[in-house]
Motif scaffolding. Structure first.
Motif, PDB file in Angstrom:
ATOM      1  N   TRP A 102       1.095  -1.036  -0.040  1.00 37.95           N
ATOM      2  CA  TRP A 102       0.099   0.056   0.034  1.00 37.95           C
ATOM      3  C   TRP A 102       0.776   1.096  -0.018  1.00 37.95           C
ATOM      4  O   TRP A 102       2.045   1.048   0.359  1.00 37.95           O
ATOM      5  CB  TRP A 102      -0.979  -0.066   1.384  1.00 37.95           C
ATOM      6  N   SER A 121       0.818   5.649   0.894  1.00 42.14           N
ATOM      7  CA  SER A 121       0.128   6.703   1.568  1.00 42.14           C
ATOM      8  C   SER A 121       0.227   8.115   1.433  1.00 42.14           C
ATOM      9  O   SER A 121      -0.102   9.043   2.012  1.00 42.14           O
ATOM     10  CB  SER A 121       0.136   6.325   3.128  1.00 42.14           C
ATOM     11  N   ARG A 137      -3.502  11.068  -2.469  1.00 38.98           N
ATOM     12  CA  ARG A 137      -4.577  10.156  -2.455  1.00 38.98           C
ATOM     13  C   ARG A 137      -4.510   9.424  -3.798  1.00 38.98           C
ATOM     14  O   ARG A 137      -5.270   8.325  -3.704  1.00 38.98           O
ATOM     15  CB  ARG A 137      -5.896  11.420  -2.791  1.00 38.98           C
ATOM     16  N   LEU A 189      -5.302   0.626  -3.025  1.00 42.82           N
ATOM     17  CA  LEU A 189      -6.562  -0.103  -2.589  1.00 42.82           C
ATOM     18  C   LEU A 189      -7.151  -0.824  -3.831  1.00 42.82           C
ATOM     19  O   LEU A 189      -7.470  -1.942  -3.389  1.00 42.82           O
ATOM     20  CB  LEU A 189      -7.538   1.038  -2.268  1.00 42.82           C
ATOM     21  N   ARG A 201      -7.557  -5.044  -3.952  1.00 40.39           N
ATOM     22  CA  ARG A 201      -8.554  -5.843  -4.232  1.00 40.39           C
ATOM     23  C   ARG A 201      -8.507  -6.923  -5.224  1.00 40.39           C
ATOM     24  O   ARG A 201      -9.024  -8.037  -5.372  1.00 40.39           O
ATOM     25  CB  ARG A 201      -9.701  -4.875  -4.561  1.00 40.39           C
ATOM     26  N   ALA A 248      -8.677   3.613   5.972  1.00 41.19           N
ATOM     27  CA  ALA A 248      -8.873   2.949   4.772  1.00 41.19           C
ATOM     28  C   ALA A 248      -7.899   1.965   4.326  1.00 41.19           C
ATOM     29  O   ALA A 248      -8.266   0.858   3.917  1.00 41.19           O
ATOM     30  CB  ALA A 248      -9.081   4.033   3.481  1.00 41.19           C
ATOM     31  N   LEU A 249      -6.577   2.440   4.699  1.00 40.61           N
ATOM     32  CA  LEU A 249      -5.520   1.302   4.200  1.00 40.61           C
ATOM     33  C   LEU A 249      -5.625   0.250   5.241  1.00 40.61           C
ATOM     34  O   LEU A 249      -5.378  -0.804   5.107  1.00 40.61           O
ATOM     35  CB  LEU A 249      -4.067   2.037   4.122  1.00 40.61           C
ATOM     36  N   ASP A 299      -8.031  -0.884   7.073  1.00 36.96           N
ATOM     37  CA  ASP A 299      -9.350  -1.909   6.719  1.00 36.96           C
ATOM     38  C   ASP A 299      -8.822  -2.469   5.379  1.00 36.96           C
ATOM     39  O   ASP A 299      -9.264  -3.938   5.706  1.00 36.96           O
ATOM     40  CB  ASP A 299     -10.388  -0.844   6.195  1.00 36.96           C
ATOM     41  N   SER A 300      -8.228  -2.276   4.407  1.00 42.03           N
ATOM     42  CA  SER A 300      -7.716  -2.986   3.528  1.00 42.03           C
ATOM     43  C   SER A 300      -6.651  -3.988   3.788  1.00 42.03           C
ATOM     44  O   SER A 300      -6.728  -5.236   3.133  1.00 42.03           O
ATOM     45  CB  SER A 300      -7.169  -1.983   2.280  1.00 42.03           C
TER      46      SER A 300
END
Length: 218
Positions: free
Chosen positions: A150, A152, A155, A162, A166, A191-192, A194-195
Motif C-alpha cells: 500500500w 499513503s 490520494r 486500494l 482488491r 482506509a488502508l 481496513d484494506s
C-alpha cells in the motif's frame, strides 16, 4: 489469520534519509533486539532509503520518479558503493540484534544492475523485488508473484493501492507464496488499515503464515 512473530519480517533502514541513525544501545535498538529475539526476521533495507544518484537512462529516470518518491536508493548506485552500504547495514543490524540478518531488500524494491551483482558477492541468503524472492549467490528464484503493498503519500497513491489490494488476492489464490508488505505510514490511514485487514483475512483462507527462511528449504 494470526501470525506469530516468527512468521513476520521487518525491513530495517540504518539511517533513514540521513536523519535517523540506528544507534546501538538506543531505545529503538533495544526494541529491535527484542523483536529479533522473539523470532521476527530482520532484513537490511538499504542504508539511507533515499535516492541521491543521477540516472542517465530514461527507464531508470521513470522508475525513480513514478515507482517511488525519491527513495529508490539502490537503483543508480555503482557496485562498490552498493556493496559497502549493504554490508555496513548488515553489520550494524547484526550488532544491534545479536542475530544474523535474513537477507536484503532494496528500498522501493528497485535495484540497478550493479546492485544486483553486489548482492551475490555480499552473500545475502535472500533478496526480493516486486515480483520475486531469490537466492543472490546462485540466482535461484525461490518464489514468484506480485507483492501486495500500500502507499499513503497522496490520494492517488492511496486509491491505486486500494484497487491493487482488491485485485491481487484472487490472482494469488493458487500461488504457492503470497507476500504482504506494510509501511509505517499505512497505519495512519484508516482506509488502508481496513484494506490490510481484508487482504490478510482473505489470504488466510488459502495460505498459512511462514518465514522467509522457509523458502530456502523449499
Amino acid at each position: 489469520m494470526h501470525a506469530a512473530p516468527g512468521a513476520l519480517a521487518m525491513l530495517v533502514v540504518p539511517n533513514h534519509w540521513g536523519a535517523h541513525p540506528l544507534l546501538p544501545g538506543s531505545p529503538f535498538a533495544t526494541r529491535l533486539r527484542g523483536w529479533a529475539e522473539a523470532g521476527v526476521s530482520m532484513f537490511a533495507h538499504g542504508w539511507f532509503h533515499r535516492d541521491m544518484a543521477t540516472h542517465d537512462n530514461a527507464l531508470d529516470r521513470f522508475k525513480a520518479r513514478r515507482m517511488t518518491a525519491g527513495e529508490g536508493e539502490f537503483l543508480g548506485l555503482d557496485g562498490a558503493t552498493a556493496a559497502r552500504r549493504m554490508t555496513d547495514g548488515r553489520d550494524l543490524i547484526e550488532q544491534v540484534t545479536g542475530l544474523p540478518v535474513a537477507g536484503f531488500v532494496a528500498p522501493a524494491w528497485l535495484y540497478g544492475s550493479p546492485a544486483r551483482a553486489a548482492l551475490g558477492r555480499c552473500g545475502f541468503a535472500l533478496a526480493e523485488d516486486h515480483m520475486k524472492v531469490w537466492h543472490p549467490p546462485s540466482g535461484r528464484i525461490l518464489a514468484r508473484g506480485p507483492v501486495i503493498t500500500w502507499a499513503s503519500r497522496s490520494r492517488a497513491r492511496i486509491a491505486s493501492s486500494l484497487l491493487a489490494a482488491r485485485l491481487l488476492p484472487p490472482v494469488l489464490r493458487h500461488a504457492p507464496v503470497a507476500r504482504v508488505a506494510v509501511h509505517p505510514g499505512d497505519a495512519h490511514v484508516p482506509a488502508l488499515l481496513d484494506s490490510i485487514d481484508r487482504v490478510v483475512r482473505r489470504l488466510g483462507r488459502t495460505h498459512r503464515p511462514a518465514r522467509y527462511g522457509d523458502l530456502l528449504a523449499g
